[in-house]
Scaffold this motif. Structure first.
Motif, short mmCIF file in Angstrom:
data_model
loop_
_atom_site.label_atom_id
_atom_site.label_comp_id
_atom_site.label_asym_id
_atom_site.label_seq_id
_atom_site.Cartn_x
_atom_site.Cartn_y
_atom_site.Cartn_z
N PHE A 149 -6.36 -4.23 5.25
CA PHE A 149 -6.68 -4.61 6.64
C PHE A 149 -7.27 -3.19 7.42
O PHE A 149 -8.03 -3.18 8.36
N ILE A 150 -6.86 -2.18 6.76
CA ILE A 150 -7.27 -1.02 7.28
C ILE A 150 -7.92 -0.01 6.37
O ILE A 150 -9.07 0.47 6.44
N GLY A 151 -7.20 0.46 5.26
CA GLY A 151 -7.65 1.31 4.19
C GLY A 151 -8.89 0.61 3.43
O GLY A 151 -9.93 1.47 3.25
N ALA A 152 -8.90 -0.58 3.12
CA ALA A 152 -10.36 -1.01 2.52
C ALA A 152 -11.50 -0.95 3.36
O ALA A 152 -12.78 -0.69 2.61
N PRO A 153 -11.43 -1.33 4.48
CA PRO A 153 -12.68 -1.33 5.38
C PRO A 153 -13.21 -0.12 5.51
O PRO A 153 -14.35 0.36 5.51
N ILE A 154 -12.11 0.81 5.91
CA ILE A 154 -12.52 2.34 6.24
C ILE A 154 -13.29 2.92 4.76
O ILE A 154 -14.09 3.38 4.82
N ALA A 155 -12.48 2.83 3.69
CA ALA A 155 -12.91 3.31 2.49
C ALA A 155 -14.32 2.68 2.06
O ALA A 155 -15.36 3.56 1.55
N GLY A 156 -14.43 1.60 2.32
CA GLY A 156 -15.87 0.70 2.00
C GLY A 156 -16.92 1.30 3.08
O GLY A 156 -18.05 1.62 2.56
N PHE A 157 -16.62 1.25 4.33
CA PHE A 157 -17.54 1.85 5.28
C PHE A 157 -18.14 3.49 4.70
O PHE A 157 -19.37 3.44 4.53
N PHE A 158 -17.14 4.02 4.51
CA PHE A 158 -17.51 5.62 4.16
C PHE A 158 -18.15 5.78 2.86
O PHE A 158 -19.03 6.53 2.69
N CYS A 159 -17.82 4.75 1.90
CA CYS A 159 -18.64 4.63 0.78
C CYS A 159 -20.20 4.60 1.06
O CYS A 159 -21.22 5.12 0.53
N ILE A 160 -20.36 3.61 1.81
CA ILE A 160 -21.74 3.26 2.20
C ILE A 160 -22.21 4.30 3.10
O ILE A 160 -23.36 4.81 2.91
N GLY A 193 -10.14 -8.98 12.14
CA GLY A 193 -9.13 -7.83 12.16
C GLY A 193 -9.80 -6.68 12.83
O GLY A 193 -11.06 -6.62 12.46
N GLY A 194 -9.24 -5.97 13.37
CA GLY A 194 -9.89 -5.09 14.33
C GLY A 194 -10.48 -3.78 13.39
O GLY A 194 -11.81 -3.74 13.63
N TRP A 195 -10.12 -3.46 12.36
CA TRP A 195 -10.56 -2.42 11.39
C TRP A 195 -11.67 -3.03 10.65
O TRP A 195 -12.89 -2.31 10.69
N THR A 248 -11.26 -0.62 -3.31
CA THR A 248 -10.01 -0.92 -3.96
C THR A 248 -9.00 0.20 -3.89
O THR A 248 -7.90 -0.08 -3.59
N LEU A 249 -9.48 1.27 -3.90
CA LEU A 249 -8.81 2.44 -3.79
C LEU A 249 -8.21 2.73 -2.06
O LEU A 249 -7.05 2.90 -1.82
N GLY A 250 -9.06 2.17 -1.10
CA GLY A 250 -8.84 2.14 0.18
C GLY A 250 -7.73 0.95 0.37
O GLY A 250 -6.70 1.23 1.28
N TYR A 251 -7.63 -0.09 -0.43
CA TYR A 251 -6.55 -0.97 -0.29
C TYR A 251 -5.28 -0.64 -1.08
O TYR A 251 -4.06 -0.90 -0.28
N ASN A 262 0.83 -1.35 -0.16
CA ASN A 262 -0.01 -0.02 -0.12
C ASN A 262 0.83 1.03 0.16
O ASN A 262 1.99 1.29 0.23
N LEU A 263 0.29 2.46 -0.33
CA LEU A 263 0.97 3.66 -0.60
C LEU A 263 1.63 4.07 0.75
O LEU A 263 2.73 4.81 0.70
N VAL A 264 0.98 3.78 1.77
CA VAL A 264 1.37 4.30 3.19
C VAL A 264 2.63 3.85 3.43
O VAL A 264 3.77 4.19 3.84
N ASP A 265 2.68 2.26 3.44
CA ASP A 265 4.10 1.61 3.79
C ASP A 265 5.12 1.83 2.77
O ASP A 265 6.24 2.07 3.27
N LEU A 266 4.87 2.15 1.42
CA LEU A 266 5.69 2.57 0.47
C LEU A 266 6.21 3.80 0.66
O LEU A 266 7.61 3.96 0.73
#
Length: 244
Positions: A108-119, A189-191, A99-102, A9-13
């Protein structure tokens, strides 16, 4: 689906490329989370039912039928064609957001957060005075993107309940309850679990009027064999029903 892809992911990179540690890593991580929230919410706020009803029919779906800006009301009010278009667009935006969250912050973090806020954005769109749909289709696709087994079980339950009762709302509510439980079983996973619980809470909240009508035996049943009605005939029928 996303958890079976390479886990980068971009954050780690960014942190690795700049050799960041400590507070600097935390700042980049928080920035990544905020970006996931913004991307998910803005994509979710592009309400397909409202856009399609205005673009093709020159009407606002929120003024007709159940007044809900979602695929079920599009089906009842304008017919299968526009309901399918709405459903496809809702599914696409949820897939893109997750996918963008991923890509930004991991599965584990970005995908579920972006998915929830899309909903969340679909339910309370900033572009349409925070009056949107109920988020069921978006929830299904977020589940698919996170874990196919969760999606498959939810889909089977949705089809069985809808076919058996013809209550789309009941099927949606039951799948909402299942969502975090299935994620807990297949994708711990927590998030992921936190976003799943929040999703359930908002899906149930958005169906609060349906729950009242189900309890009172007044909820409308879906019928795919019924012919499409015009807005005027639909509204007239509802008016007559209210007088009886």
């Amino acid at each position: 689906m996303l958890r079976f892809l390479p886990q980068w992911n971009l954050v780690d990179l960014i942190c690795d490329a700049l050799h960041l540690t400590g507070d600097a890593t935390l700042i980049v991580s928080v920035a990544g989370i905020l970006l996931c929230i913004a991307v998910g919410y803005l994509l979710g706020s592009l309400n397909s039912a409202i856009i399609i009803s205005r673009l093709f029919l020159h009407r606002d779906i929120r003024a007709h039928g159940s007044k809900n800006a979602g695929a079920t009301n599009m089906l009842r009010t304008y017919g299968t064609k526009y309901a399918v278009m709405t459903l496809a667009c809702d599914m696409l935006k949820a897939a893109i957001a997750t996918t963008l969250g991923y890509v930004i912050g991991s599965v584990f973090i970005g995908a579920p957060i972006a998915g929830f806020f899309c909903i969340f954005g679909h339910m309370f769109p900033v572009f349409y005075r925070f009056k949107g749909g109920k988020g069921v289709a978006c929830t299904g696709i977020v589940a698919l993107m996170l874990d196919p087994w969760t999606f498959l079980i939810m889909l089977i339950c949705f089809v069985v309940i809808t076919a058996g009762t013809r209550y789309v709302s009941l099927a949606s509510i039951m799948c909402g309850f299942l969502y975090p439980l299935l994620l807990r079983a297949f994708f711990p996973g927590g998030w992921v679990i936190l976003m799943g619980i929040l999703t359930t809470a908002f899906v149930i909240f958005m169906h609060r009027e349906n729950i009242k009508r189900l309890w009172n035996g007044k909820e409308s049943k879906i019928s795919f064999s019924r012919k499409k009605k015009t807005d005027e005939s639909t509204d007239a029928a509802e008016s007559e029903g209210g007088k009886s």
